[in-house]
Design an enzyme around this catalytic site. Structure first.
Site, PDB file in Angstrom:
ATOM      1  N   GLY A  89      -9.051 -91.535  51.150  1.00 14.84           N
ATOM      2  CA  GLY A  89      -8.801 -91.307  52.574  1.00 14.84           C
ATOM      3  C   GLY A  89      -9.510 -90.087  53.123  1.00 14.84           C
ATOM      4  N   GLY A  90     -10.506 -89.606  52.399  1.00 19.29           N
ATOM      5  CA  GLY A  90     -11.254 -88.460  52.919  1.00 19.29           C
ATOM      6  C   GLY A  90     -10.947 -87.165  52.208  1.00 19.29           C
ATOM      7  N   SER A  91     -10.317 -87.264  51.019  1.00 24.45           N
ATOM      8  CA  SER A  91      -9.905 -86.030  50.343  1.00 24.45           C
ATOM      9  C   SER A  91     -11.097 -85.205  49.873  1.00 24.45           C
ATOM     10  CB  SER A  91      -8.972 -86.347  49.181  1.00 24.45           C
ATOM     11  OG  SER A  91      -9.543 -87.294  48.312  1.00 24.45           O
ATOM     12  N   THR A 109      -4.717 -83.955  49.770  1.00 24.98           N
ATOM     13  CA  THR A 109      -5.124 -82.784  50.550  1.00 24.98           C
ATOM     14  C   THR A 109      -4.042 -81.711  50.476  1.00 24.98           C
ATOM     15  OG1 THR A 109      -6.438 -84.172  51.984  1.00 24.98           O
ATOM     16  CG2 THR A 109      -5.903 -81.990  52.823  1.00 24.98           C
ATOM     17  N   SER A 169       0.235 -89.611  49.949  1.00 28.84           N
ATOM     18  CA  SER A 169      -0.444 -88.717  50.912  1.00 28.84           C
ATOM     19  C   SER A 169      -0.511 -87.302  50.367  1.00 28.84           C
ATOM     20  CB  SER A 169       0.293 -88.708  52.260  1.00 28.84           C
ATOM     21  OG  SER A 169       0.428 -89.998  52.772  1.00 28.84           O
ATOM     22  N   GLY A 205       1.082 -84.239  54.325  1.00 29.18           N
ATOM     23  CA  GLY A 205       0.375 -85.499  54.105  1.00 29.18           C
ATOM     24  C   GLY A 205       0.257 -86.229  55.427  1.00 29.18           C
ATOM     25  N   VAL A 206      -0.816 -86.993  55.591  1.00 30.92           N
ATOM     26  CA  VAL A 206      -0.963 -87.728  56.850  1.00 30.92           C
ATOM     27  C   VAL A 206      -1.203 -89.227  56.660  1.00 30.92           C
ATOM     28  CG1 VAL A 206      -1.814 -85.773  58.158  1.00 30.92           C
ATOM     29  CG2 VAL A 206      -3.446 -87.240  56.975  1.00 30.92           C
ATOM     30  N   GLY A 207      -1.499 -89.663  55.447  1.00 36.82           N
ATOM     31  CA  GLY A 207      -2.008 -91.023  55.265  1.00 36.82           C
ATOM     32  C   GLY A 207      -0.994 -92.134  55.418  1.00 36.82           C
ATOM     33  N   GLU A 208       0.257 -91.865  55.147  1.00 36.12           N
ATOM     34  CA  GLU A 208       1.228 -92.964  55.117  1.00 36.12           C
ATOM     35  C   GLU A 208       2.095 -93.057  56.367  1.00 36.12           C
ATOM     36  OE1 GLU A 208       2.193 -91.420  51.191  1.00 36.12           O
ATOM     37  OE2 GLU A 208       2.501 -93.497  50.591  1.00 36.12           O
TER      38      GLU A 208
END
Ligand code: FAD
Lengths: 752, 305
Positions: free
Chosen positions: A476-478, A519, A516, A704-707
């Site tokens: 996801g861009g980590s 990062t 998530s 965390g932002v992904g979920e």
């Protein structure tokens, strides 16, 4: 944004490190690996959803010229369940069925041959005699009295029942006095909601290449969310010394939780061990759908008590989640999330993990939470409607705040729910007029986010650039965000940091990419390692200047004497110090490892406008806005991309996505033609608003932002459909036939 | 580490070892006749290659038709539009005059798959594949297209309405291939339209589709109306009674509702994963009246033939 920021890189939008490789085709995905003398492996899959394996004969397959190995569960050691969260015996039986097949597509043998076609031909020569058993294809089937039992003689966890059951476990959370809470309410609402089995929709099918040498050392190339996880499971299932297995993660074409376990990986290793040659296995899309872990179908019952002013006095929820063939649905996180966004004094939540004859479910982005939020946020919408309250106002009045205790124990630190709610109310979208036949819905999403174990290693190059080595596959861009954290700490350009996703022999240990957490947690390790590197740079400067390290400070990428030292030296940059490494004490590397505590909970508020075609039941999403507390957006474009992607997946889940099984348990839509994830033209541009309430436990405030962004859309869409039509859809997906039927019911004065 | 295109792999893995690319219709017919059912013609391949990979077709020889000039040509003269059977739908879209004449047919072309698929997909392949849900077929039916067929016995013409005989089957005999589709220019105050229903906006297969063509009289009444339905029977078909109901009457809402009811009656769908019988019937009625509305509006605007 960047001008007022105290950071040089954090919060900017540099080019992603993996971009050029991906657009030029240089990136190597799971199926891109090949070795000389390689064989192709294919898997024999069950044509029954539920059956006993009476006899299996592989003789004729073995005899086919070109076939080098045939394996079945008999070639795997019998393993104990083990102490970890994943039952290893179940995992082994999922990888190759033993005694019983538990879903249509369950693997039960595999062949390695010189070509894929030959391997496929050999599969047809394997004779299997089955005793078909009644398939259990839904929660209702599984819980019905007299239902066929998947795992006979296995006692459920924390659940007392007389006689056999398909319930594998029960969980419970409670607080306060439910009876009193409901008695204090002016209004009680209760409803039951259902969702179907769904696919994560990653584009890259599972692929693996395994090579085992005569010395027993093996290498595995595969697409996965966690190379260490693969190493652990493979060595456990095969009874191997994990030191003899190296797992190399490929570039990954999506995972969303679907690549957090193993399927073909141990089988390919086994085939390679038996044949003595490299073995490659690539699933077809159909196999991915039929046999890998989907997101689970659920039934959730919610009862809410509220005062006239909207204050929630009590809440009760029962959740039943399909685990699929083996125990382990995400019902517990669902139960933990369902009331988390709200301050409710009296509550009771119970969850049931239920086995049925479908593939073992696996994680899907915020596992368990979207289904729970669909129920809760739909019922809140109804409450707002009955109380004639603005739905955002209703949520604001009950919103959890810092210090509030969660049903499962901990108290919230700084959280941004209220901020996302007020940003939603101020947003032009929320005030925009709606045309006739259209409706607007809102919903809130919550996800814990994970911490777990992470490490990072930094190698300073002679050029002043840094290799940043971790073992976290980048889904996801980590890579970009970790490199930016490193650049920020070291004061060097982002492009000078080279993030590497390394294999299990090279990277320091890290838990898988999920929750998530990368990062946040691996990011903490990167910051810590960077600070160690800075300390070493200061020591080197001190050596050059012949002073104490304490007399050196580091600012914006340069070592300089502290004001207090009274020394007068021109500053030394990272590049200058790097160039002099050999003379000042040798190579400079740094490493940090930690168990990351205090992941910041993520909250989002979503707004959705739809238009409904009253004659066909087709729903069109006209406008969509996702507002989320990111703690701190390291690379805002990536965070926005996560929010848009989560919303897109959630919209698909709400409107069209579902596994369709026939009465025998065969999947009828095992492909992206009939399993309809949205295409670009199905969606409007998804607007995003970033809220930044820093997470106090992270040096940069990261959450965390992904979920989080996939949690709210299910209800946001359903609530919008309600607003447009007056019909509350309690069952997903809101596909055209289902909605048209509900509209017809309403017209004919049916229920509701 | 080499990457092999997946479609190509499909071809190579398939038992089809022979690949021929004749440059005349006569050669193609000779090849198809010589190999019999073991040979399959190939146009864009967007159906055939998928079927090969799925193991649904196992031809010994593939006869690629794209090198035959006649099959790739599109010619418009004073009377007729002649579309070479292997011409890609993307290429058809590029010529604005075709759209001006047959907006409905072009709408159908534009709905096939995606930009990429349309670069390959031909109308001929769409028709010869004989799927009940094929998008261009209802539009061909209402436009009374004639199919030019070449075979060992020479050429013959078959009306599009008779070309498909069931799911996956056509009137083509041994050694025969479709050469072109002929469609007469529309008369003044007439126009076509095509609509399909899919849950997704693209990359989907019609749950129901409907094509309409109408001709208006000077008084605003309907002189002629044809309605075709797709995906609600073994082949796309003309709903005769639905069209007849509009002939000679003024096409107001009530008339269109009558047509919708007749379309629902004419529909003979099956229950499958893409839709139930009841749902398909309902939507057939909806699409019928909507397609007619579009065609009527267009016809009113088209004052010249
Ligand atoms: C991703 C995807 C999406 C799709 N979406 C749609 C859609 O939205 N709507 C739709 O209608 N279709 C769709 N299709 C199906 C397909 O693209 C169309 O049917 C297309 O028009 C077929 O044309 P072709 O030139 O590719 O045919 P081919 O695959 O080359 O041929 C199709 C069949 O016709 C035969 N054939 C071809 N030409 C001749 C000829 N001249 N004479 C005799 N026999 C012949 C072939 O042997 C084969 O059996 C889709 C396909 C894919 C892969």
């Amino acid at each position: 944004m960047t001008n007022e920021s105290k950071y040089r890189f954090v919060g900017t939008r540099p080019l992603r490190h993996d971009g050029v490789d991906k657009v030029t085709g240089r990136a190597q995905f799971g199926a891109d690996f090949a070795l000389p003398d390689m064989l192709w492996g294919r898997t024999l899959r069950s044509p029954h959803a539920h059956a006993r394996i009476l006899r299996m004969d592989t003789h004729r397959a073995r005899a086919l010229p070109g076939v080098a190995a045939v394996v079945t569960a008999a070639d795997l050691p019998e393993v104990e369940p083990g102490p970890g969260p994943v039952n290893l015996r179940d995992l082994s039986c999922n990888v190759l069925a033993r005694n019983k097949v538990l879903y249509h597509g369950h693997a039960l043998a595999a062949v390695a041959a010189t070509t894929e076609a030959l391997a496929a031909e050999a599969l047809e020569l394997i004779e299997v005699e089955y005793e078909p058993l009644p398939p259990v294809l839904s929660l209702d089937d599984a819980l019905a009295p007299g239902a066929a039992i998947l795992h006979e003689g296995r006692a459920p966890k924390r659940y007392k029942v007389s006689g056999p059951t398909n319930v594998a476990a029960r969980c419970e959370f409670s607080r306060g006095d439910l009876t009193r809470g409901f008695a204090e309410a002016d209004l009680l609402l209760k409803r039951s909601f259902r969702t179907q089995t769904v696919h994560q929709g990653y584009i890259e099918p599972h692929a693996v290449l395994a090579q085992t040498g005569a010395d027993g050392r093996s290498t595995l190339w595969c697409c996965t969310q966690g190379a260490f996880m693969v190493r652990h499971y493979c060595s456990a299932l095969l009874g191997l010394d994990s030191a003899k297995l190296r797992v190399v993660p490929s570039e990954i074409g999506g995972g969303f939780g679907g690549k957090t376990t193993v399927y073909q990986e141990p089988v390919a290793l086994l085939l390679s061990r038996v044949s003595g040659r490299p073995v490659k296995m690539v699933m077809s899309r159909e196999e991915v759908f039929r046999a890998t872990g989907p997101g689970c179908a659920t039934r959730v019952e919610v009862k809410l008590g509220a005062r006239r002013d909207g204050t929630l006095t009590a809440a009760r929820a029962s959740l039943w989640y399909e685990a699929g063939a083996f125990p382990g649905s995400p019902v517990e996180p669902g139960a933990m999330c369902i009331f988390a966004p709200y301050r409710i004094e009296n509550l009771f939540i119970e969850g049931f993990d239920v086995c049925c004859n479908k593939p073992k479910t696996t994680a899907y982005r915020a596992p368990g939470a979207p289904q729970a939020a669909f129920a809760m946020e739909s019922l809140l919408d109804e409450l707002a409607q009955v109380l004639k309250l603005d739905p955002l106002e209703l949520r604001s009045r009950n919103a959890a705040q810092k210090g509030d205790q969660l049903a499962y124990g901990p108290r919230f630190k700084e959280i941004g729910l209220t901020e996302t709610l007020s940003k939603a109310r101020e947003h032009p979208h929320y005030k925009a007029p709606l045309e006739a036949g259209c409706g607007r819905g809102v919903a809130v999403g919550f996800w814990f986010n994970a911490g777990m174990n992470s490490s990072a290693t930094l190698h300073l190059g002679g050029d002043g650039g840094v290799s940043l080595v971790t073992g976290n596959p980048d889904i996801g861009g980590s890579r970009a965000s970790l490199a930016m954290l490193c650049a920020e700490e070291l004061g060097i350009e982002v492009e000078r940091v080279r993030p590497v996703v390394a294999d299990t022999d090279t990277a320091p240990y890290t838990d898988l990419t999920g929750g998530s957490r990368v990062t946040f947690a691996t990011g903490m390790a990167v910051v810590e390692a960077s600070r160690k590197l800075v300390a070493e740079l200061c020591a080197r400067a001190a050596r050059i200047w012949d002073c104490e390290p304490a007399q050196v400070t580091f600012h914006e990428g340069r070592c300089l004497p502290t004001a207090a030292s009274g020394l007068d030296h021109s500053p030394l940059s990272v590049a200058e110090l790097a160039a002099r490494m050999a003379q000042t004490g040798g190579p400079i590397n740094a490493q940090a490892q930690l168990t990351a505590r205090g992941p910041g909970p993520g909250f989002a508020t979503h707004i959705c406008d739809v238009r409904v075609d009253p004659e066909t039941g087709r729903v069109e999403v006209l406008r969509y806005t996702a507002i989320q507390d990111a703690g701190r957006a390291i690379h805002p474009s990536y965070v926005e991309g996560q929010m848009q992607g989560g919303a897109a997946q959630g919209i698909g889940w709400a409107l069209n996505e579902e596994y369709l099984y026939d009465e025998n348990g065969a999947l009828e839509n095992a492909g992206f033609l009939d399993y309809r994830i949205p295409v670009a033209s199905d969606l409007p541009m998804i607007d995003t608003v970033l809220v930044e309430v820093p997470n106090p436990t992270h040096p940069y405030g990261v959450r965390g932002v992904g979920e989080t962004p996939i949690v709210a859309p299910l209800a946001a869409v359903a609530n919008a459909v309600r607003a447009a039509t007056g019909v509350r859809m309690t069952e997903l997906p809101i596909s055209p036939p289902r909605l048209l039927a509900a509209l017809g019911l309403k017209q004919n004065g049916g229920a509701r | 580490m080499r990457r092999v295109g997946r479609l190509l792999t499909g071809l190579m893995d398939s038992p089809a070892r022979g690949y021929e690319a004749p440059d005349s219709v006569e050669q193609a017919v000779a090849l198809l006749s010589a190999h019999g059912p073991a040979a399959r013609p190939l146009a864009g391949g967007s159906d055939l290659l998928v079927q090969l990979r799925a193991g649904l077709q196992k031809p010994a020889v593939i006869v690629d038709l794209k090198r035959i000039p006649e099959l790739s040509a599109v010619v418009l003269d004073d009377e007729v539009l002649r579309i070479g059977a292997a011409r890609s739908s993307a290429a058809l879209r590029e010529e604005p005059s075709y759209r001006a004449l047959f907006p409905g047919l072009l709408e159908a072309c534009e709905l096939i798959g995606s930009e990429q698929i349309q670069g390959r997909a031909s109308i001929g392949g769409n028709l010869c594949n004989a799927s009940p849900a094929a998008d261009t077929v209802p539009a061909l039916l209402v436009n009374e297209a004639r199919c030019e067929i070449a075979g060992p016995e020479g050429r013959r013409f078959v009306p599009a309405t008779e070309f498909c005989t069931g799911p996956g089957s056509t009137v083509l005999g041994l050694g025969e291939l479709l050469v072109a589709l002929h469609i007469s220019r529309p008369a003044a105050r007439s126009a076509d339209a095509f609509l399909r229903f899919t849950p997704r906006s693209e990359m989907d297969i019609a749950v129901v589709s409907a094509a309409a063509r109408v001709q208006l009289g000077e008084d605003g009444r309907c002189l002629d109306a044809r309605l075709a339905l797709g995906a609600v029977g073994p082949t796309a078909f003309i709903a005769e009674q639905a069209g007849d109901a509009l002939r000679g009457v003024s096409p107001d809402d009530a008339a269109l509702e009558r047509v919708a009811a007749l379309a629902r009656e004419a529909a003979a769908p099956i229950d499958d994963k893409r839709g139930s019988i009841a749902y398909r019937r309902q939507v057939a009625g909806v699409l019928a009246k909507r397609a007619l509305r579009v065609a009527l509006a267009r016809a009113a605007e088209r004052t010249r033939g």
